[in-house]
Design a protein around this motif. Structure first.
Motif, short mmCIF file in Angstrom:
data_model
loop_
_atom_site.label_atom_id
_atom_site.label_comp_id
_atom_site.label_asym_id
_atom_site.label_seq_id
_atom_site.Cartn_x
_atom_site.Cartn_y
_atom_site.Cartn_z
N PRO A 1 0.66 -1.13 0.00
CA PRO A 1 -0.14 0.02 0.06
C PRO A 1 0.87 1.05 -0.12
O PRO A 1 2.09 1.16 0.56
CB PRO A 1 -0.90 -0.21 1.20
CG PRO A 1 -0.17 -1.05 2.06
CD PRO A 1 0.80 -2.15 1.22
N GLY A 2 0.04 2.32 -0.52
CA GLY A 2 0.98 3.53 -0.57
C GLY A 2 0.10 4.80 -0.96
O GLY A 2 -1.09 4.29 -0.96
N PRO A 3 0.50 5.72 -1.36
CA PRO A 3 -0.04 7.01 -1.66
C PRO A 3 -0.96 6.97 -2.76
O PRO A 3 -2.23 7.11 -2.78
CB PRO A 3 0.75 8.05 -2.13
CG PRO A 3 2.06 7.74 -1.44
CD PRO A 3 2.19 6.39 -1.29
N ASN A 4 -0.63 6.11 -3.62
CA ASN A 4 -1.37 5.79 -5.03
C ASN A 4 -2.03 4.20 -5.00
O ASN A 4 -2.44 3.79 -6.06
CB ASN A 4 -0.77 5.84 -6.24
CG ASN A 4 -0.61 7.45 -6.42
OD1 ASN A 4 -1.56 8.23 -6.18
ND2 ASN A 4 0.48 7.84 -7.01
N VAL A 5 -1.85 3.51 -3.98
CA VAL A 5 -2.14 2.15 -3.54
C VAL A 5 -2.79 1.97 -2.47
O VAL A 5 -2.21 1.82 -1.48
CB VAL A 5 -1.11 1.28 -4.01
CG1 VAL A 5 -1.43 -0.32 -3.84
CG2 VAL A 5 -0.09 1.22 -5.11
N ALA A 6 -4.01 1.45 -2.72
CA ALA A 6 -4.87 1.07 -1.47
C ALA A 6 -5.04 -0.55 -1.55
O ALA A 6 -5.44 -0.71 -2.54
CB ALA A 6 -6.44 1.74 -1.23
N ILE A 7 -5.15 -1.36 -0.28
CA ILE A 7 -5.61 -2.52 -0.36
C ILE A 7 -6.86 -2.68 0.25
O ILE A 7 -7.02 -2.10 1.41
CB ILE A 7 -4.52 -3.41 0.19
CG1 ILE A 7 -3.05 -3.17 -0.27
CG2 ILE A 7 -4.41 -4.95 0.23
CD1 ILE A 7 -2.60 -3.55 -1.47
N LEU A 8 -7.79 -3.41 -0.23
CA LEU A 8 -9.14 -3.78 0.14
C LEU A 8 -9.13 -5.41 0.37
O LEU A 8 -9.30 -5.87 -0.83
CB LEU A 8 -10.06 -3.14 -1.17
CG LEU A 8 -11.49 -3.29 -0.48
CD1 LEU A 8 -11.78 -2.61 0.67
CD2 LEU A 8 -12.27 -2.67 -1.72
N LEU A 9 -9.19 -5.68 1.66
CA LEU A 9 -9.21 -7.20 1.58
C LEU A 9 -10.70 -7.62 1.67
O LEU A 9 -11.70 -7.05 2.56
CB LEU A 9 -8.49 -7.72 2.99
CG LEU A 9 -7.10 -7.34 3.32
CD1 LEU A 9 -6.38 -7.93 4.38
CD2 LEU A 9 -6.40 -8.15 1.79
N ALA A 10 -11.15 -8.39 0.99
CA ALA A 10 -12.43 -8.87 0.77
C ALA A 10 -12.75 -10.29 0.07
O ALA A 10 -11.78 -10.42 -0.76
CB ALA A 10 -13.42 -7.89 0.03
N ARG A 11 -13.68 -11.07 0.62
CA ARG A 11 -13.76 -12.48 -0.18
C ARG A 11 -15.51 -12.33 -0.94
O ARG A 11 -16.31 -12.04 -0.18
CB ARG A 11 -13.80 -13.24 0.88
CG ARG A 11 -14.01 -14.80 0.34
CD ARG A 11 -14.26 -15.88 1.37
NE ARG A 11 -12.78 -15.98 2.23
CZ ARG A 11 -11.83 -16.72 2.06
NH1 ARG A 11 -11.97 -17.66 0.90
NH2 ARG A 11 -10.79 -16.78 2.68
N GLY A 12 -15.35 -12.85 -2.17
CA GLY A 12 -16.87 -12.85 -2.66
C GLY A 12 -17.73 -14.06 -2.07
O GLY A 12 -17.26 -14.63 -0.95
#
Ligand code: NAP
Length: 246
Positions: free
Chosen positions: A162-173
């Motif tokens: 993750p960084g200023p231009n990278v967001a990580i979204l943890l989710a499962r369908g």
């Protein structure tokens, strides 16, 4: 009882094992990536075989009568090993694979064979991308200029921090259409990056992109050796000599 080996790790493999349970000696093989895999009927073995040679040795040692490759569409190495081992041992192989999604009216798809080609073109297609590429190596997105990334994954990606231009979204369908539309709108996402997984659990993001008039950047399925393929569990059962459950 005949022995059937299912190369698994998918919902299709689990449903096939359920359909065969009690009718043959069914063994499901898992790579061992998931710490708490779903409970499966029959026997389960875990971990790699050691390439095509290792798989051939296993098939012979266990007296396997049928080999079924029900691995994920993007698990290409296992598929190639299965084809090579079947050719080497003469044990019949069938692939169970969910059909790929096809574009519908109004879809705007841009398809690529490699993650690096896809990443290189992405900044020309949008300013904020939702990246949903499963376990693919995301190193090609590192330091990508001119675009923000929201990476949605079950586990934190290994090669993208993750960084200023990278967001990580943890989710499962599974995901639904309303939720996917809200995600894209709320975050100002204007391009969706996806694998062609097939099935219904992750399709809504593709439908949401169409509804919102956004492009989809698709990583094509990897090439596989030519082997007999079925898309339905009942067809696999018939092919290996079992009547589908009534
Ligand atoms: P891959 O790149 O095709 O396989 C890499 C290696 O992992 C294979 O050479 C094999 O090791 C071992 N392996 C893979 N599947 C195996 C299985 N079912 N049983 C025993 N060993 C296996 O596969 P992958 O993409 O890493 O996927 C691994 C597993 O996760 C697969 O079973 C697949 O169905 C499941 N899965 C993958 C994805 C995905 O996005 N790729 C998504 C959902 C589920 P050896 O050469 O040592 O035999």
């Amino acid at each position: 009882m005949r022995k059937v080996l299912i190369l698994g790790g998918t919902g299709e493999a689990r449903r096939l094992a359920e359909a065969l349970a009690g009718r043959c000696d069914v063994v499901t093989s898992l790579a061992g990536r998931t710490t708490a895999p779903a409970t499966l009927p029959g026997r389960v073995r875990t971990g790699g075989f050691g390439g095509a040679e290792g798989l051939s040795a296993y098939l012979r040692a266990e007296g396997i009568a049928h080999l079924i490759d029900a691995t994920h569409p993007y698990a290409a190495r296992m598929g190639a090993n299965a084809a090579a081992a079947a050719a080497e041992t003469g044990i019949p192989l069938v692939r169970l694979e969910r059909p790929a999604w096809l574009p519908r009216d109004g879809d705007d798809w841009h398809c690529f064979d490699t993650v690096s080609d896809l990443a290189a073109r992405l900044p020309s297609l949008g300013q904020h991308a939702l990246i949903t590429l499963g376990g693919a190596d995301l190193a090609a997105f590192r330091g990508l200029a001119g675009i923000r990334l929201t990476v949605r994954a079950i586990d934190p990606p290994a090669h993208l921090e993750p960084g200023p231009n990278v967001a990580i979204l943890l989710a499962r369908g599974p995901f639904d259409l309303a939720g996917e539309c809200a995600l894209l709108s709320d975050r100002g996402i204007d391009v969706v990056v996806s694998r062609n997984a097939g099935g219904t659990a992750t399709r809504p993001k593709i439908d949401a992109a169409r509804e919102l008039g956004l492009p989809v950047v698709m990583l094509n399925r990897p090439a596989r050796p030519a082997v007999p393929v079925e898309t339905e569990i009942d067809s696999v059962l018939r092919r290996i000599g079992y009547a589908p459950p009534s």
